[in-house]
Design an enzyme around this catalytic site. Structure first.
Site, PDB file in Angstrom:
ATOM      1  N   CYS A 275     -10.811  -3.618  -4.016  1.00 43.30           N
ATOM      2  CA  CYS A 275      -9.786  -4.507  -4.587  1.00 43.30           C
ATOM      3  C   CYS A 275     -10.430  -5.777  -5.148  1.00 43.30           C
ATOM      4  O   CYS A 275     -10.040  -6.270  -6.201  1.00 43.30           O
ATOM      5  CB  CYS A 275      -8.737  -4.866  -3.541  1.00 43.30           C
TER       6      CYS A 275
ATOM      7  N   CYS B 166      -9.975  -5.574   0.389  1.00 39.42           N
ATOM      8  CA  CYS B 166     -11.144  -4.704   0.562  1.00 39.42           C
ATOM      9  C   CYS B 166     -12.091  -4.859  -0.638  1.00 39.42           C
ATOM     10  O   CYS B 166     -11.736  -5.458  -1.666  1.00 39.42           O
ATOM     11  CB  CYS B 166     -10.712  -3.242   0.717  1.00 39.42           C
TER      12      CYS B 166
ATOM     13  N   ASN C 208       0.824  -1.206   0.000  1.00 41.91           N
ATOM     14  CA  ASN C 208       0.000   0.000   0.000  1.00 41.91           C
ATOM     15  C   ASN C 208       0.855   1.252   0.000  1.00 41.91           C
ATOM     16  O   ASN C 208       1.917   1.316   0.626  1.00 41.91           O
ATOM     17  CB  ASN C 208      -1.030   0.005   1.129  1.00 41.91           C
TER      18      ASN C 208
ATOM     19  N   GLU D 261       0.391   5.245   0.617  1.00 44.32           N
ATOM     20  CA  GLU D 261      -0.540   6.250   1.131  1.00 44.32           C
ATOM     21  C   GLU D 261      -0.153   7.645   0.669  1.00 44.32           C
ATOM     22  O   GLU D 261       0.910   7.874   0.079  1.00 44.32           O
ATOM     23  CB  GLU D 261      -0.610   6.141   2.659  1.00 44.32           C
TER      24      GLU D 261
ATOM     25  N   CYS E  61      -4.280   0.660  -2.274  1.00 44.45           N
ATOM     26  CA  CYS E  61      -4.106  -0.632  -1.602  1.00 44.45           C
ATOM     27  C   CYS E  61      -3.014  -1.464  -2.281  1.00 44.45           C
ATOM     28  O   CYS E  61      -2.791  -1.356  -3.493  1.00 44.45           O
ATOM     29  CB  CYS E  61      -5.395  -1.434  -1.668  1.00 44.45           C
TER      30      CYS E  61
ATOM     31  N   GLU F 182      -3.069  -4.628  -3.018  1.00 50.90           N
ATOM     32  CA  GLU F 182      -3.553  -5.575  -4.019  1.00 50.90           C
ATOM     33  C   GLU F 182      -3.694  -4.912  -5.387  1.00 50.90           C
ATOM     34  O   GLU F 182      -3.370  -5.500  -6.418  1.00 50.90           O
ATOM     35  CB  GLU F 182      -4.920  -6.145  -3.601  1.00 50.90           C
TER      36      GLU F 182
HETATM   37  N1  THU Z   1      -5.276  -1.561   2.545  1.00 48.69           N
HETATM   38  C1  THU Z   1      -4.736  -2.368   1.606  1.00 48.69           C
HETATM   39  O1  THU Z   1      -3.614  -2.164   1.138  1.00 48.69           O
HETATM   40  N2  THU Z   1      -5.480  -3.417   1.185  1.00 48.69           N
HETATM   41  C2  THU Z   1      -6.714  -3.729   1.643  1.00 48.69           C
HETATM   42  O2  THU Z   1      -7.347  -4.626   1.124  1.00 48.69           O
HETATM   43  C3  THU Z   1      -7.290  -2.972   2.743  1.00 48.69           C
HETATM   44  C4  THU Z   1      -6.581  -1.729   3.127  1.00 48.69           C
HETATM   45  C5  THU Z   1      -4.490  -0.396   2.976  1.00 48.69           C
HETATM   46  C6  THU Z   1      -5.064   0.928   2.515  1.00 48.69           C
HETATM   47  C7  THU Z   1      -4.507   1.857   3.565  1.00 48.69           C
HETATM   48  O3  THU Z   1      -3.219   2.291   3.160  1.00 48.69           O
HETATM   49  C8  THU Z   1      -4.377   0.996   4.797  1.00 48.69           C
HETATM   50  O4  THU Z   1      -4.438  -0.344   4.366  1.00 48.69           O
HETATM   51  C9  THU Z   1      -5.451   1.232   5.826  1.00 48.69           C
HETATM   52  O5  THU Z   1      -6.713   1.141   5.284  1.00 48.69           O
END
Ligand code: THU
Length: 196
Positions: free
Chosen positions: A151, A148, A98, A100, A109, A111
């Site tokens: 994704c 999520c 991920n 940010e 994310c 994925e």
């Molecule tokens: N996140 C992911 O990378 N994948 C997911 O399926 C759920 C959430 C990340 C997004 C964000 O940077 C952090 O987790 C918190 O939500």
């Protein structure tokens, strides 16, 4: 199984229809008392492993690569790091984590970073399986963390296009690993381009 719902659920989801009569709701909806309602039970099969030692060598290696990717995540705001590793049909492994942003919704994310890297570098090459792991600097993540909703939707496009199932393995930082045989097992009633 109805035509509409059976289209995509040919891996591990079985639908059962139960005919019921819900009299009170029918009165509210001005439907006849004997109007048949259909109930659908969707069943998915997932395998749960107690720890990494229970995985096959191939799955364990892919999860180790997801862990390595997770350690390089850029997650200064959520403190929640996610790593994803994709095994492609050409034996390439594509990693993502991920990323940010101070403008929070602009982050991405793990994925989707991984699947878009794969789609970008190896267009048309099927994704055989995906391993996902998550950790936090705030607490130890012991529960398996599935992808999520956004994704799942994004990944479903790739599974549908490649016409072969994509296995999905996911875990937290420690503890159990969940494995499904198909991405679509995680996304019942999904939307796809057949509706357009
Ligand atoms: N996140 C992911 O990378 N994948 C997911 O399926 C759920 C959430 C990340 C997004 C964000 O940077 C952090 O987790 C918190 O939500």
């Amino acid at each position: 199984m109805s035509e509409v719902f059976s289209r995509r659920y040919n891996h591990k989801i079985y639908c059962t229809f139960v005919t019921t009569i819900k009299k009170s709701s029918h009165r509210l909806l001005f439907l006849p008392n004997n109007f048949p309602m259909k109930k659908m039970n969707l069943t998915i099969t997932a395998t749960v492993f107690e720890d990494l030692s229970e995985l096959t060598v191939e799955d364990n290696q892919l999860m180790q690569q997801a862990i390595a990717a997770r350690l390089k995540a850029y997650a200064p705001y959520s403190k929640f790091s996610v790593g994803a590793a994709l095994l492609l049909a050409n034996n390439e492994v594509v990693l993502g984590n991920n990323q940010e942003s101070a403008a929070y919704p602009s982050g991405m994310c793990a994925e989707r970073v991984a699947v878009w890297k794969a789609g970008s570098d190896f267009p048309g090459v099927a994704i055989v399986k995906m391993a996902i792991t998550a950790s936090s600097t705030i607490k130890t993540v012991r529960k398996p963390i599935g992808p999520c909703g956004a994704c799942r939707q994004t990944l479903s496009e790739y599974e549908i296009n490649q016409q072969t199932p994509m296995e999905v393995l996911f875990m937290g930082e420690v503890g159990q690993i969940v494995k499904t045989n198909s991405l679509l097992d995680l996304l019942p009633f999904s939307f796809d381009n057949a509706y357009l």
